[in-house]
Write an enzyme that holds these catalytic residues in place. Structure first.
Site, PDB file in Angstrom:
ATOM      1  N   LYS A  16      61.965  10.715  47.118  1.00  0.00           N
ATOM      2  CA  LYS A  16      63.009  11.733  46.294  1.00  0.00           C
ATOM      3  C   LYS A  16      63.785  12.026  47.362  1.00  0.00           C
ATOM      4  CE  LYS A  16      59.460  14.562  45.934  1.00  0.00           C
ATOM      5  NZ  LYS A  16      58.348  13.817  46.196  1.00  0.00           N
ATOM      6  N   GLY A  40      58.190  16.865  53.017  1.00  0.00           N
ATOM      7  CA  GLY A  40      58.929  16.368  54.303  1.00  0.00           C
ATOM      8  C   GLY A  40      59.883  15.266  53.815  1.00  0.00           C
ATOM      9  N   GLN A 225      56.649  17.449  46.406  1.00  0.00           N
ATOM     10  CA  GLN A 225      55.232  16.773  46.251  1.00  0.00           C
ATOM     11  C   GLN A 225      55.466  15.865  44.841  1.00  0.00           C
ATOM     12  OE1 GLN A 225      55.055  20.492  46.673  1.00  0.00           O
ATOM     13  NE2 GLN A 225      55.088  19.870  48.507  1.00  0.00           N
TER      14      GLN A 225
END
Ligand code: IMP
Length: 431
Positions: A16, A40, A225
């Site tokens: 992403k 991260g 996430q």
């Protein structure tokens, strides 16, 4: 001007950060709305690696505002560390580029200690959390005893909140058999100092976003996430503690859902998962290892090897449903170069029956055997390809097949880690 939400369609780590980084040039404001430094992003800009856990990659683009919404949980020492690291690299020169919601909750030392102690107590049944205190911080938020940025930046208030919360935190740590010697005075001093460092960025983020929208500026919402880790819609309890789906872009930032124009799902051309929980297309063989090595599938936050497997069209269809995707970006297509054949789960076999929708119950999901469709691979390297027509025929057919199975059109394909190694077919900001 359009407002776009980018969401991980799988178990996180879909790339992403790269897609957001690419789309940032078309947006004015980049917004994070959930999660914390459990996320991260490894970004490669001009060949140089930068890992950010909290601050959106948009900070690397001068003139863009990055907003940390109320739905995010913030470890202030990590935030200060990222600010310092960025400044040392010569980035983030304009303080107005960063806005932190006064209502975002703060990860305190006991949250991290409780997270780690609980995982240890669970032994083999552990969730495999990132150990960053994410779950315990969200628990305190919902239990109405959390500490927010507005407390952090006011030392007297912070001291009161810490004094109220610390006794029960110590008690829980004792119960878990962990060290409970948290020093109240030292915590208040350390966090008040962090609060002073962050105070200049703290603001009513909802109002900042509202004014940006009224001013005709474009917002890019960056999910952290992935959908399968959503606390309501994921593989509960093997999930993170926030809502990772698109609907939370509104709640976690303080805008209305009617402001969102487009929702883009990001998926790898195969799949990965970190931590425990069912994963029907997991490959525990040489092919899985090959995907891990070629795809560098090791966590950006924890360094843990990721579990790897084939693309799961049922999981993607489910993600498209709960997020309302109107575009799909397929990342890491280049990793599949050299695989003679590539499999895609198109259904599951469950108790002798073929099912085409992903079961919500994790025990059922754990019993599912994937039904694969096999597609031919390709041998050509993809990293130099910049146009759809430049991809090998088999790579194009593979992506087209994924889009058909998921029922969402492809808006982009990523063929390498660098910002430029992307084929953008449909720009959501130019619709
Ligand atoms: P937590 O978010 O640290 O509480 O961890 C809960 C679960 O979410 C664990 O399985 C983690 O491995 C997973 N998780 C949390 N953040 C990420 C992420 O950014 N990428 C992939 N998995 C994540």
């Amino acid at each position: 001007m359009p407002n776009v939400v980018v969401i991980g369609a799988q178990w996180g780590d879909e790339g992403k950060g790269k897609v957001v980084d690419l789309l940032t040039q078309f947006a004015d404001v980049v917004v994070r709305f959930q999660g914390g430094n459990n996320a991260g992003h490894t970004l490669v800009v001009g060949g140089e690696k930068t890992i950010l856990h909290l601050i959106p990659a948009g900070i690397l683009h001068p003139g863009k505002t990055c907003v940390i919404g109320n739905g995010v949980v913030i470890d202030p020492s990590v935030m200060v560390g990222e600010i310092d690291k960025l400044k040392a690299k010569g980035a983030f020169q304009d303080e107005r580029q960063l806005v932190i919601s006064l209502d975002a909750h703060v990860i305190m030392p006991w949250h991290k200690a409780i997270d780690l102690a609980r995982e240890q107590a669970l032994g083999d049944g552990k969730l495999g959390t990132t150990g960053r205190g994410i779950g315990p911080t969200y628990e305190d938020k919902v239990a109405r005893r959390g500490i927010r940025i507005r407390d952090l930046v006011d030392e007297a208030r912070l001291a009161r909140r810490v004094a109220e919360r610390l006794p029960s935190a110590r008690e829980e740590l004792r119960r878990l058999g962990a060290a409970s010697d948290l020093d109240e005075g030292a915590i208040v001093r350390q966090y008040a100092e962090l609060g002073r460092r962050l105070a200049r960025y703290a603001a009513d983020a909802s109002l900042v976003l509202h004014q940006a929208i009224r001013g005709g500026r474009s917002l890019l919402f960056e999910g952290a996430q992935g959908t399968m880790l959503d606390v309501d819609h994921g593989t509960y309890p093997f999930v993170t503690s926030s809502n990772t789906v698109a609907g939370n872009a509104a709640t976690g930032s303080g805008i209305g859902p009617t402001e969102i124009d487009t929702v883009i799902g990001i998926s790898k051309a195969y799949s990965t998962r970190v931590g425990g929980g069912p994963y029907p297309t997991e490959l525990k063989d040489d092919i899985g290892e090959k995907l891990r090595q070629i795809g560098h599938e090791f966590g950006a936050t924890t360094g843990r090897p990721r579990r790897t497997g084939w693309f799961d069209a049922l999981a993607l269809r489910y993600a498209a449903r709960v997020n309302g995707f109107d575009g799909l970006a397929i990342t890491k297509l280049d990793v599949l170069t050299g695989f003679p054949e590539i499999k895609v789960a198109v259904a599951y076999r469950l108790r002798g029956k073929v099912v085409e929708e992903m079961p919500c119950d994790i025990e059922e999901l754990g019993r599912c055997e994937p039904v694969y469709e096999t597609l031919p691979g390709w041998t050509e390297k993809l990293d130099g390809v910049r146009a759809w027509g430049g991809l090998p025929q088999n790579a194009r057919s593979y992506v087209e097949r994924l889009a058909k199975l998921v029922g969402v059109k492809v808006m982009g394909v990523s063929v390498g880690a660098d910002r430029g190694e992307t084929i953008l077919l449909d720009n959501p900001f130019k619709r």
